[in-house]
Design a protein around this motif. Sequence first.
Motif, PDB file in Angstrom:
ATOM      1  N   LYS A   1       0.835  -1.196   0.000  1.00 45.92           N
ATOM      2  CA  LYS A   1       0.000   0.000   0.000  1.00 45.92           C
ATOM      3  C   LYS A   1       0.880   1.260   0.000  1.00 45.92           C
ATOM      4  O   LYS A   1       0.647   2.199  -0.764  1.00 45.92           O
ATOM      5  N   LEU A   2       1.900   1.278   0.855  1.00 48.02           N
ATOM      6  CA  LEU A   2       2.788   2.448   0.912  1.00 48.02           C
ATOM      7  C   LEU A   2       3.632   2.548  -0.350  1.00 48.02           C
ATOM      8  O   LEU A   2       3.827   3.626  -0.900  1.00 48.02           O
TER       9      LEU A   2
ATOM     10  N   PRO B   1       5.944  10.820  -1.568  1.00 51.92           N
ATOM     11  CA  PRO B   1       7.148  11.272  -2.270  1.00 51.92           C
ATOM     12  C   PRO B   1       8.120  10.116  -2.519  1.00 51.92           C
ATOM     13  O   PRO B   1       8.141   9.142  -1.771  1.00 51.92           O
ATOM     14  N   GLN B   2       8.921  10.267  -3.580  1.00 57.11           N
ATOM     15  CA  GLN B   2       9.905   9.232  -3.914  1.00 57.11           C
ATOM     16  C   GLN B   2      11.333   9.704  -3.751  1.00 57.11           C
ATOM     17  O   GLN B   2      12.249   8.906  -3.774  1.00 57.11           O
ATOM     18  N   TYR B   3      11.556  11.027  -3.662  1.00 50.93           N
ATOM     19  CA  TYR B   3      12.937  11.473  -3.472  1.00 50.93           C
ATOM     20  C   TYR B   3      13.088  12.456  -2.317  1.00 50.93           C
ATOM     21  O   TYR B   3      14.148  13.057  -2.146  1.00 50.93           O
ATOM     22  N   HIS B   4      12.042  12.633  -1.524  1.00 49.99           N
ATOM     23  CA  HIS B   4      12.169  13.372  -0.269  1.00 49.99           C
ATOM     24  C   HIS B   4      12.368  12.349   0.843  1.00 49.99           C
ATOM     25  O   HIS B   4      11.881  11.223   0.750  1.00 49.99           O
TER      26      HIS B   4
ATOM     27  N   GLN C   1      13.685   1.956  -4.384  1.00 50.12           N
ATOM     28  CA  GLN C   1      12.875   1.352  -5.442  1.00 50.12           C
ATOM     29  C   GLN C   1      11.418   1.172  -5.046  1.00 50.12           C
ATOM     30  O   GLN C   1      10.600   0.798  -5.853  1.00 50.12           O
ATOM     31  N   ASP C   2      11.117   1.422  -3.763  1.00 50.36           N
ATOM     32  CA  ASP C   2       9.804   1.043  -3.279  1.00 50.36           C
ATOM     33  C   ASP C   2       9.078   2.169  -2.548  1.00 50.36           C
ATOM     34  O   ASP C   2       8.182   1.914  -1.775  1.00 50.36           O
ATOM     35  N   ARG C   3       9.474   3.407  -2.790  1.00 50.81           N
ATOM     36  CA  ARG C   3       8.877   4.567  -2.131  1.00 50.81           C
ATOM     37  C   ARG C   3       9.031   4.516  -0.616  1.00 50.81           C
ATOM     38  O   ARG C   3       8.371   5.238   0.111  1.00 50.81           O
ATOM     39  N   LEU C   4       9.871   3.643  -0.100  1.00 52.53           N
ATOM     40  CA  LEU C   4      10.053   3.612   1.348  1.00 52.53           C
ATOM     41  C   LEU C   4      11.216   4.514   1.729  1.00 52.53           C
ATOM     42  O   LEU C   4      11.534   4.683   2.893  1.00 52.53           O
TER      43      LEU C   4
ATOM     44  N   SER D   1      20.083  -0.114  -6.603  1.00 54.41           N
ATOM     45  CA  SER D   1      20.242   0.870  -7.675  1.00 54.41           C
ATOM     46  C   SER D   1      18.991   1.692  -7.814  1.00 54.41           C
ATOM     47  O   SER D   1      17.894   1.168  -7.765  1.00 54.41           O
ATOM     48  N   SER D   2      19.171   2.966  -7.994  1.00 50.84           N
ATOM     49  CA  SER D   2      18.011   3.807  -8.294  1.00 50.84           C
ATOM     50  C   SER D   2      17.594   3.552  -9.722  1.00 50.84           C
ATOM     51  O   SER D   2      18.404   3.171 -10.551  1.00 50.84           O
ATOM     52  N   VAL D   3      16.310   3.779  -9.975  1.00 52.42           N
ATOM     53  CA  VAL D   3      15.796   3.544 -11.327  1.00 52.42           C
ATOM     54  C   VAL D   3      16.345   4.618 -12.256  1.00 52.42           C
ATOM     55  O   VAL D   3      16.409   5.776 -11.893  1.00 52.42           O
TER      56      VAL D   3
END
Length: 552
Positions: free
Chosen positions: A38-39, A46-49, A502-505, A550-552
């Motif tokens: 879900k998260l 956010p994906q990079y904050h 990679q997982d928004r965590l 690795s970042s996408v």
Amino acid sequence: MGKISRRAFLRQAGLAAGAGALSRGSWAHAMREHGRTKLATDPRRPQYHLLPAANWMNDPNGPIFYKDRYHMFFQYNPNGAFWGTMHWAHAISSDMIHWQHEPIALAPTPGGYDRDGVFSGSAVLDGNTPNLIYTGVLPPASPSEITLDDGQHQWREVQCLATSTDPDLRSWRKLPEPVIARPPQHLSVTGFRDPGVWREGREWLLTLGSGIPGKGGAILLYESHDLRHWTYRHLLIEGHASGKSAANPVDTGDMWECPDFFPLGNRHVLMISTMGKVFWKTGRYHDRRFTAEKEGVVDFGSYYAAKTMLDERENRILWGWIPETRPEAEYRAAGWAGAMALPRTLSLDRDGGLRISPAPAVEVLRAHHSQVNGGDRNRDKALASIRIRDQAGEIQARFAANRGFLLRLRAEKGETFAEIAYDPHNKDAELRVNGTAASFATNEAVTLRVFLDGSVLEVFANEKVVITARVYTVPSTPLLVDVSDPTTLESLDVWQMRPISQDRLTGGTGALARPGLDQWSSRNCPRALSENERARRRAGDARRSIDGTSSV
Ligand code: FRU
């Protein structure tokens, strides 16, 4: 994680038929995966904050560069996506952008002086020893001990100290007694919290956020030779009584939270948080008193509790908390609340006004680049072909002097996601980001820097005005950048931004796990950076995130 019934969960997960067959263990595992998914798939996240893997966060606390790495602590509630039971979460970075979550640094000690919460504070190095100085809150033994009364809670606030011998700053030892146990005897205060600490010659100085009833917000100044014994000197600065009354003195400006005081160029700067905004004051510091000459608002949007530090090159870096603006029920259900704003660099303009710009470190996130020059023949076509995917992009746009503009982010089907507008000809010239406006008058060209990340939109104009907006609309397609009159445009650069996990965590580990979070599996245990990894990162290999993925 919001509460969800077993039946509702099974329905959502399409598992109802097999429900009876799920053992207690596999039920817990399925529940864990559900929370994680879900998260990880929430487009508003956010994906990079920097933000914790789940649950509530607020103020940045004690940011510090130590032994070649950046440490960020922040207010965190391990019990869910709502404010309460404050702890200090901890994350480590080599570049202020990619973070590794660490175990909680400070938790309330049962029966201790911080039993009801570990509130905001600072980190300082005394020789080689790292110290955290923070506010502990506890129930008052009598009404005279109450220093925090916000209409909902009545607490005694004390200032506490913890030290570490761990090079990674993971473990901390608290002193058993507070280092400042009560406000100065002759003063009645509207609050007594959020210590800011620095060294001046042989002495340590400490500020506390406060206010004097009937007189307004104020900053208390203390001094010490050893960080442990503190003497109250006087008020560093005091404000003016608002003349208003509210259950919480912070709402009227009669209590100043989170003071941050530091030299910048040939001035001193004080930041305070009150009435939902961070205010800056620049001026002169003499005889340990501060006289403000200029003041302004750090960010006119969703931004609070700012805190600064020096980076490895001694630049003054500003951090701040981006609160939610949606209803509490919605963020509780989402399972996360709040994010850390991107690092910002501070400087002074010629008149002593504060300039705020995104720290260059942020550029490490830039991926696919599109560029449009205002004078190009195929300008309109080039503009129309730009797309920002996954709500993760940076825009840098330069508009000609004295021309208003309207920049719109919209989905292919036309629905508007965000509007950024400027009209210099209006008598109240202002910059507007969706519903939030800030007065902004210039006859120079306007350079806009825009950072879009899920529901976070940070907008900077000419390093003078910043508006951080929250946008909870989820666009149906990748976003287009519309400029209502492209002849106003001198240049436009758009970058797709890379996620930091990679997982928004946003940290790659489950180390913050506590009741609300111990659904995180051991797969996510933190791994320390190897020397090689550190060297590679220092050399600027931005494609690898610090937990080795690795970042996408
Ligand atoms: C500011 C603040 C601080 C306090 C902390 C508690 O957002 O209210 O004054 O220390 O949050 O979480």
